[in-house]
Each structure stands twice: as structure tokens, then as C-alpha cells.
Design a protein around this motif. Sequence first.
Motif, PDB file in Angstrom:
ATOM      1  N   GLN A   7       0.978  -1.416  -0.244  1.00  0.00           N
ATOM      2  CA  GLN A   7      -0.446  -0.017   0.208  1.00  0.00           C
ATOM      3  C   GLN A   7       0.908   1.327  -0.010  1.00  0.00           C
ATOM      4  N   ARG A   9       1.269   4.692  -1.726  1.00  0.00           N
ATOM      5  CA  ARG A   9       0.879   5.143  -2.929  1.00  0.00           C
ATOM      6  C   ARG A   9       1.935   6.274  -3.685  1.00  0.00           C
ATOM      7  N   PHE A  12       2.348   3.082  -6.394  1.00  0.00           N
ATOM      8  CA  PHE A  12       0.942   3.075  -7.105  1.00  0.00           C
ATOM      9  C   PHE A  12       1.356   4.633  -8.098  1.00  0.00           C
ATOM     10  N   ALA A  13       1.636   5.114  -7.713  1.00  0.00           N
ATOM     11  CA  ALA A  13       1.294   6.523  -8.907  1.00  0.00           C
ATOM     12  C   ALA A  13       3.159   6.367  -9.681  1.00  0.00           C
ATOM     13  N   VAL A  16       0.961   4.056 -12.292  1.00  0.00           N
ATOM     14  CA  VAL A  16       0.080   4.360 -13.650  1.00  0.00           C
ATOM     15  C   VAL A  16       1.251   4.984 -14.132  1.00  0.00           C
ATOM     16  N   ALA A  41      -9.676   1.974 -17.643  1.00  0.00           N
ATOM     17  CA  ALA A  41      -8.555   2.337 -17.432  1.00  0.00           C
ATOM     18  C   ALA A  41      -8.424   2.817 -15.903  1.00  0.00           C
ATOM     19  N   GLN A  42      -8.966   3.780 -15.341  1.00  0.00           N
ATOM     20  CA  GLN A  42      -9.329   4.316 -14.235  1.00  0.00           C
ATOM     21  C   GLN A  42      -9.611   2.870 -12.487  1.00  0.00           C
ATOM     22  N   PHE A  45      -6.608   0.555 -12.854  1.00  0.00           N
ATOM     23  CA  PHE A  45      -5.872   0.722 -11.334  1.00  0.00           C
ATOM     24  C   PHE A  45      -6.510   0.698 -10.418  1.00  0.00           C
ATOM     25  N   LEU A  46      -7.599   1.006  -9.909  1.00  0.00           N
ATOM     26  CA  LEU A  46      -8.350   1.126  -8.838  1.00  0.00           C
ATOM     27  C   LEU A  46      -8.078  -0.645  -8.584  1.00  0.00           C
ATOM     28  N   TRP A  49      -4.507  -1.472  -6.667  1.00  0.00           N
ATOM     29  CA  TRP A  49      -4.086  -0.874  -5.599  1.00  0.00           C
ATOM     30  C   TRP A  49      -5.379  -1.629  -4.826  1.00  0.00           C
ATOM     31  N   ASN A  50      -6.642  -2.384  -5.020  1.00  0.00           N
ATOM     32  CA  ASN A  50      -7.357  -3.233  -4.173  1.00  0.00           C
ATOM     33  C   ASN A  50      -7.066  -4.008  -4.095  1.00  0.00           C
TER      34      ASN A  50
END
Lengths: 170, 148
Positions: A7, A9, A12-13, A16, A41-42, A45-46, A49-50
Amino acid sequence: MIRVQNQDRDAFAILVGRHLEAIHAFNYRFLRNAEDAADVAQEAFLRVWNKAGTYRAGRVKFSTWLHRIARNLCIDLHRRRTHTEELDSGVPDENGLRPDQAPAGQRLAAALARELAALPERQRTALMLCHSQGMSNRDAAAVLGVSVDALESLLARGRRTLRVALRDYR
Amino acid sequence: MTTESHNQAMLVFEAELDRYGADLLRWPDDRRAVAEGLLESSSSAQRLLAEAAELDAALAAAFVAPPVPMGLETRINARAERRDIWLEWLTTTVLMRPWRPLGAACVPLVLGFALGLSAAEDTADLEDSVLVAFSSSEPLAVEPTGEQ
């Protein structure tokens, strides 16, 4: 990806930033709609993340896993919305020309778009992954969940159909 | 090479072009070596390769995609962050210490309420049966008790 699984961030960025262009292009090629491509796409990527914890690094490349997520989302969305009207032969193109009035190059492009739309989804996606997403046959096979041999068979059938259909437009 | 074997080689080459495309670098090494040999000697093979390359180019044009919309990357990162903030709030504020005593104090209250509700339902059932009994037009069969 290990940092994303923890997790992080910032990681993750970075992920992305590195993969957004490719996955957005894939979604657009699949859905032929810019807004839907961005939404998928959104969502893809979520999901990364999840559900980062479910990714197993040794088994598939991250980009393969991401494409698989995006493809499933595209299929779900495509079932809900169809844009076949954009590909109908009678629909004028951007220049206001009907396909039969357009120059030979445009006629070929319009015919190819029609033929591609008519291909079974797996054949079209196989062509897309290998021709436009720059994937190896092995990675493309992993996205589609088939063997390399089956992928090459999908490519062969797709290309043959297009080649035969487009002969008259050359 | 006889005409028959040449035709056979062309059929195989055409099938492999369908399978691997016009970019010979994507071909398996052993098949690429055979194809390169064929291309050196056969104009038919060169024509088939040119046709396949034309299809590849048309496919590349057909699959052209617009650039990523402005702000999409920021939006995705913000969504992930927002989910994080919400989760953090849930775990630290709702589920963690400050609310625990209050939560514990609420348990008997909730249990009492649930018990009261269930007792009320029993009473309601009883009242319903009594109402049905007294609203019946038929005389109720009462067993003689022997009491005077």
C-alpha cells in the motif's frame, strides 16, 4: 509491485505513470470510445490498488496482469454498450463522405474497421495485443488465458479473414 | 525446387505469415531461417510478404489510439488516495479505541431492545389470536369444565 502490495501510494503513482498510456490505448482500441477507455483505465488501476495482494509476481508480468484486468472490464462494458453503429457501412466518415465515395486508402481503412469489428473478440484482441500493444506471443497468450499455440491459431485465423476480405479493396 | 514443392512451400509460408505476421523478428528462429531462404529465391514469397506487411500497416493504423486525457493520471491517484483516507478513518476512528467503551456500553442496550422487540412480537401474536376468536360469528366450542 511489492511496494504497491504494501500500500505504498508513491509506488502506485509510479506504476500508473508507467502503464497508463498502454492500458488506455488498449481500452480505446477495444471499446472505440475515449470516455469509456478512460473510465476503464481508472477502474483497472483501482482494482490493482485494491487487489494488489492477489498478484503473484513470479507467475505473470505486471503488464500482462493489468491487461487481463482491463480486458475483463472492457468485455463487461462492451456487453452493456455497443457502438456498432459507428462502424456501419452507410455511416459517413469524419469528412462527411460515405465509404463508397471515399478515396481508396480511406475505403480500405473503413473496410478494415468493419472487418475487425466483425471478428470474434479473442481474434481481434490477439491481433491488438501483438500488433499494437507490442506484446510477445507468450504475454498475449497469458492475457487471453490460452496457450501460445492457441494464440497463434487465433492470430492466423484473424489475419487470414482480414487478408481475404480486404483483397478487393487493394 | 520443383513447381509442386515450390507451391507447397508457398502455402506453408502464407500460413506462417498469417500466424506470425510480416515482421520476421517475431518468427521462431528455425522458421525465420527457412522464410529468409525462400524470400531470397522467390518473387512469389516476396509478394506474399509485401501483402502481409501492408496488412500489418493497415492494422497499426486501425488500432491507432488517442493520447491519455489530461488529468486522468491525477484522477486515478486521487481516487486511490481517497479510498485510503476513508479506510484509515474507518480503522482508526470507528473501529479503534476511542469508540470502544461507548460501543461496549451500547451492547446491553441493543440486547435489551432486541429482547423487548421479540417479546412484543409474541404479544402481538397472542392478541391476534384472541381477536380472531372473539370476532368469529360461530359460537366457540367450549368444553364443559364442570364448574357451576
